[in-house]
Write a protein that holds these residues in place. Structure first.
Motif, PDB file in Angstrom:
ATOM      1  N   VAL A 237     -17.311  12.530  -1.654  1.00 38.92           N
ATOM      2  CA  VAL A 237     -16.060  12.815  -2.332  1.00 38.92           C
ATOM      3  C   VAL A 237     -14.882  12.772  -1.361  1.00 38.92           C
ATOM      4  N   GLU A 238     -15.120  13.121  -0.092  1.00 37.51           N
ATOM      5  CA  GLU A 238     -14.038  13.029   0.884  1.00 37.51           C
ATOM      6  C   GLU A 238     -13.655  11.578   1.143  1.00 37.51           C
ATOM      7  N   SER A 239     -14.634  10.686   1.097  1.00 36.93           N
ATOM      8  CA  SER A 239     -14.316   9.258   1.199  1.00 36.93           C
ATOM      9  C   SER A 239     -13.511   8.800  -0.005  1.00 36.93           C
ATOM     10  N   ALA A 240     -13.865   9.303  -1.191  1.00 33.61           N
ATOM     11  CA  ALA A 240     -13.081   8.969  -2.387  1.00 33.61           C
ATOM     12  C   ALA A 240     -11.656   9.504  -2.278  1.00 33.61           C
ATOM     13  N   ASN A 241     -11.495  10.675  -1.659  1.00 32.90           N
ATOM     14  CA  ASN A 241     -10.149  11.221  -1.457  1.00 32.90           C
ATOM     15  C   ASN A 241      -9.302  10.291  -0.607  1.00 32.90           C
ATOM     16  N   ARG A 242      -9.887   9.763   0.450  1.00 33.15           N
ATOM     17  CA  ARG A 242      -9.120   8.851   1.317  1.00 33.15           C
ATOM     18  C   ARG A 242      -8.727   7.583   0.563  1.00 33.15           C
ATOM     19  N   VAL A 243      -9.647   7.074  -0.246  1.00 29.16           N
ATOM     20  CA  VAL A 243      -9.323   5.869  -1.019  1.00 29.16           C
ATOM     21  C   VAL A 243      -8.214   6.162  -2.028  1.00 29.16           C
ATOM     22  N   ALA A 244      -8.298   7.309  -2.720  1.00 33.52           N
ATOM     23  CA  ALA A 244      -7.278   7.662  -3.708  1.00 33.52           C
ATOM     24  C   ALA A 244      -5.906   7.820  -3.059  1.00 33.52           C
ATOM     25  N   ALA A 245      -5.880   8.414  -1.878  1.00 36.59           N
ATOM     26  CA  ALA A 245      -4.596   8.633  -1.209  1.00 36.59           C
ATOM     27  C   ALA A 245      -4.014   7.341  -0.651  1.00 36.59           C
ATOM     28  N   GLN A 246      -4.864   6.494  -0.053  1.00 38.91           N
ATOM     29  CA  GLN A 246      -4.355   5.319   0.647  1.00 38.91           C
ATOM     30  C   GLN A 246      -4.162   4.107  -0.261  1.00 38.91           C
ATOM     31  N   ARG A 247      -5.063   3.925  -1.217  1.00 43.14           N
ATOM     32  CA  ARG A 247      -5.010   2.708  -2.035  1.00 43.14           C
ATOM     33  C   ARG A 247      -4.323   2.915  -3.374  1.00 43.14           C
ATOM     34  N   TRP A 248      -4.248   4.162  -3.849  1.00 40.17           N
ATOM     35  CA  TRP A 248      -3.626   4.385  -5.158  1.00 40.17           C
ATOM     36  C   TRP A 248      -2.322   5.170  -5.043  1.00 40.17           C
ATOM     37  N   TRP A 249      -2.340   6.357  -4.430  1.00 36.83           N
ATOM     38  CA  TRP A 249      -1.159   7.215  -4.431  1.00 36.83           C
ATOM     39  C   TRP A 249       0.010   6.587  -3.689  1.00 36.83           C
ATOM     40  N   ARG A 250      -0.245   5.845  -2.631  1.00 37.20           N
ATOM     41  CA  ARG A 250       0.840   5.234  -1.863  1.00 37.20           C
ATOM     42  C   ARG A 250       1.610   4.203  -2.672  1.00 37.20           C
ATOM     43  N   THR A 251       1.006   3.664  -3.702  1.00 42.61           N
ATOM     44  CA  THR A 251       1.639   2.602  -4.476  1.00 42.61           C
ATOM     45  C   THR A 251       2.181   3.081  -5.822  1.00 42.61           C
ATOM     46  N   VAL A 252       2.118   4.376  -6.138  1.00 42.46           N
ATOM     47  CA  VAL A 252       2.624   4.895  -7.412  1.00 42.46           C
ATOM     48  C   VAL A 252       4.150   4.826  -7.401  1.00 42.46           C
ATOM     49  N   ALA A 253       4.728   4.246  -8.439  1.00 45.00           N
ATOM     50  CA  ALA A 253       6.178   4.079  -8.508  1.00 45.00           C
ATOM     51  C   ALA A 253       6.864   5.389  -8.874  1.00 45.00           C
ATOM     52  N   ASP A 254       8.181   5.443  -8.669  1.00 45.77           N
ATOM     53  CA  ASP A 254       8.950   6.659  -8.929  1.00 45.77           C
ATOM     54  C   ASP A 254       9.266   6.859 -10.407  1.00 45.77           C
ATOM     55  N   ASP A 255       9.205   5.795 -11.205  1.00 47.37           N
ATOM     56  CA  ASP A 255       9.653   5.895 -12.593  1.00 47.37           C
ATOM     57  C   ASP A 255       8.501   6.042 -13.587  1.00 47.37           C
ATOM     58  N   VAL A 256       7.305   6.371 -13.127  1.00 43.72           N
ATOM     59  CA  VAL A 256       6.175   6.531 -14.046  1.00 43.72           C
ATOM     60  C   VAL A 256       6.046   7.996 -14.459  1.00 43.72           C
ATOM     61  N   THR A 257       5.481   8.213 -15.629  1.00 46.42           N
ATOM     62  CA  THR A 257       5.189   9.557 -16.101  1.00 46.42           C
ATOM     63  C   THR A 257       3.819   9.998 -15.595  1.00 46.42           C
ATOM     64  N   VAL A 258       3.510  11.273 -15.839  1.00 46.23           N
ATOM     65  CA  VAL A 258       2.203  11.784 -15.423  1.00 46.23           C
ATOM     66  C   VAL A 258       1.092  11.041 -16.156  1.00 46.23           C
ATOM     67  N   GLU A 259       1.274  10.822 -17.440  1.00 48.53           N
ATOM     68  CA  GLU A 259       0.244  10.139 -18.224  1.00 48.53           C
ATOM     69  C   GLU A 259       0.062   8.694 -17.761  1.00 48.53           C
ATOM     70  N   GLN A 260       1.162   8.019 -17.419  1.00 46.81           N
ATOM     71  CA  GLN A 260       1.046   6.649 -16.925  1.00 46.81           C
ATOM     72  C   GLN A 260       0.353   6.616 -15.571  1.00 46.81           C
ATOM     73  N   ALA A 261       0.641   7.605 -14.721  1.00 43.71           N
ATOM     74  CA  ALA A 261      -0.040   7.666 -13.432  1.00 43.71           C
ATOM     75  C   ALA A 261      -1.533   7.927 -13.614  1.00 43.71           C
ATOM     76  N   GLN A 262      -1.890   8.818 -14.548  1.00 46.70           N
ATOM     77  CA  GLN A 262      -3.307   9.074 -14.817  1.00 46.70           C
ATOM     78  C   GLN A 262      -4.001   7.821 -15.342  1.00 46.70           C
ATOM     79  N   ALA A 263      -3.326   7.085 -16.211  1.00 40.85           N
ATOM     80  CA  ALA A 263      -3.910   5.846 -16.731  1.00 40.85           C
ATOM     81  C   ALA A 263      -4.086   4.809 -15.625  1.00 40.85           C
ATOM     82  N   SER A 264      -3.114   4.732 -14.705  1.00 39.05           N
ATOM     83  CA  SER A 264      -3.248   3.773 -13.609  1.00 39.05           C
ATOM     84  C   SER A 264      -4.384   4.151 -12.673  1.00 39.05           C
ATOM     85  N   LEU A 265      -4.613   5.464 -12.484  1.00 33.38           N
ATOM     86  CA  LEU A 265      -5.741   5.900 -11.656  1.00 33.38           C
ATOM     87  C   LEU A 265      -7.066   5.531 -12.311  1.00 33.38           C
TER      88      LEU A 265
END
Length: 453
Positions: A237-265
């Motif tokens: 799970v710690e490896s999954a945390n690194r992937v979520a932070a580096q490959r997904w969270w870094r690219t989340v745009a400023d104009d998305v909602t919480v639901e859109q961010a959850q869907a993108s994840l």
């Protein structure tokens, strides 16, 4: 291509007076090749490129991204480049970054960890690992402050993982994340493994709390707590945390909602994480295939009835946002703060004032559908409040309407007429002599004219 030895010989023969044709016949190369080396167009030991480098057009973007973020994963950068038309492989990208020396060195964050790690066997269907991940600087429109939280669950055997975005790390959010992630992973394993989080156990002793014990009984799983000072015990799970932070969270745009961010994840997990290849005893398979073979138990029909409560600010239209939908409240609470409470598994949501008085209850709409659920009484009250606040009255003015002067206007007109009577009536008329026209000039011109022009 000429070697350095051939290049030295060619230049030596040229200085002796040999012609290019003679040098070409002597060395067995083409005359154009000899001429290019003599003129310095080509360099020894380097082959001439037969076609344009397809990576050349992406060098500017890669350089800019790595200067902005020296720690950006090459896999994350490859994801971005694929959206921009990059058709080469991930290995080509890493080779180009190394060959062109595009990644700068970050001296501020240079660290080294030298510690041996043991290999832990995880049989299929045995263990799910859970952990919280802090995500800094969420979009300001979320209203979550400086930190968002991602609850991550990963199957220890296959490596399949899913995440749940939350505004804080309370026990109800843990339960909501457990239920949502379990159903998206495909079922329950025998054991849930946690670190010493206070919502699950007593951090000092590692003993389960009575509240979370009821949750574990509801889902029929055992709970394992990591021993103290064993940071690598739940490495999946710690490896999954690194992937979520580096490959997904870094690219989340400023104009998305919480639901859109959850869907993108969720989409990232399906299209990027689940297609990773894993080496098994039967051969190489992707994560989704390995996870499908795990013997998982079906989750209960309804989630554990935990109460999830969050504060919300009411809009000017007397609406509050919840799970990608909008629900109405009385107009007196517009621009105020309320508390939204949802019991997991129920079909309704309660909205209460700051003092705890429930003032609205609505049937839950499907999350993320953008539905607007409004009570008829709230609609009528909002319309009446809006008309009263505007000062118009029972109805708005028509475009063509007779509105004669009122009492105040007539009184003001009488004052103006009285002041006009008191003013002197003698007026001085000033005549501008410069504008008077002498008609005799036109008369003389007409008498001397004998015929029409």
């Amino acid at each position: 291509m000429l070697t350095w030895e051939d290049d030295v010989e060619v230049h030596a023969l040229r200085k002796r007076g040999w012609s290019i044709s003679a040098i070409a016949r002597h060395t067995g190369h083409d005359r154009k090749t000899i001429r290019a080396y003599l003129n310095g167009v080509r360099s020894p030991g380097q082959r001439k490129k037969l076609e344009e480098d397809p990576f050349e057009q992406f060098v500017t973007y890669v350089t800019a991204r790595l200067r902005e973020d020296p720690h950006l994963w090459a896999r994350t950068l490859c994801d971005e480049l694929e959206e921009l038309g990059y058709a080469q492989s991930y290995q080509t990208l890493t080779r180009q970054i190394r060959a062109r020396d595009l990644r700068p060195t970050c001296d501020q964050c240079a660290t080294a960890v030298h510690r041996p790690n043991a290999v832990i066997e995880h049989p299929p269907g045995e263990e799910t690992q859970w952990d919280w991940l802090e995500l800094p600087d969420p979009p300001a429109s979320w209203g979550w402050g400086s930190t968002a939280f991602l609850f991550v669950g990963s199957l220890a055997h296959s490596g399949r993982w899913r995440g749940y975005l939350a505004s804080n790390m309370t026990r109800p959010h843990v339960v909501a994340g457990l239920d949502r992630i379990t159903r998206r992973l495909g079922g329950l394993t025998q054991v849930w493994r946690f670190d010493r989080m206070a919502t699950v156990c007593h951090p000092a002793s590692g003993a389960l709390t009575s509240e979370f014990a009821a949750v574990a009984k509801h889902y029929g799983v055992s709970v394992a707590i990591c021993p103290p000072r064993r940071g690598n015990r739940k490495g999946v799970v710690e490896s999954a945390n690194r992937v979520a932070a580096q490959r997904w969270w870094r690219t989340v745009a400023d104009d998305v909602t919480v639901e859109q961010a959850q869907a993108s994840l969720d989409k990232f997990c399906r299209t990027r994480s689940d297609v990773r290849m894993r080496r098994t005893r039967d051969g190489r398979y992707n994560v989704a295939t390995v996870a499908a073979r795990e013997p998982l138990s079906a989750p209960p029909a309804k989630p554990f009835p935990a109460l999830v409560s969050e504060a919300r600010v009411v809009s000017r239209q007397a609406l509050i946002a919840w799970r990608g939908n909008e629900y109405s409240v009385p107009p007196e609470l517009a621009m105020g703060e309320v508390t939204v409470t949802e019991r997991l598994g129920d079909s309704h949501v309660d909205i209460a004032t700051a003092s705890g008085i429930v003032i609205a209850r609505h049937r839950l709409a499907a999350p993320g559908t953008g539905a607007q659920v409004r009570d008829h009484g709230h609609v009528v009250a909002l319309d009446q409040a809006a008309l009263a606040a505007s000062g118009i009255g029972d109805r708005p003015h028509r475009r063509k309407e007779r509105i004669p002067p009122g009492q105040h206007a007539r009184e003001a007109a009488e004052v103006l007429r009285h002041n006009l009577k008191d003013e002197p009536t003698t007026k001085t008329v000033i005549v501008d002599t410069a504008s008077v026209i002498d008609l005799s000039v036109y008369e003389r011109a007409a008498q001397n004219r004998t015929q029409l022009p």
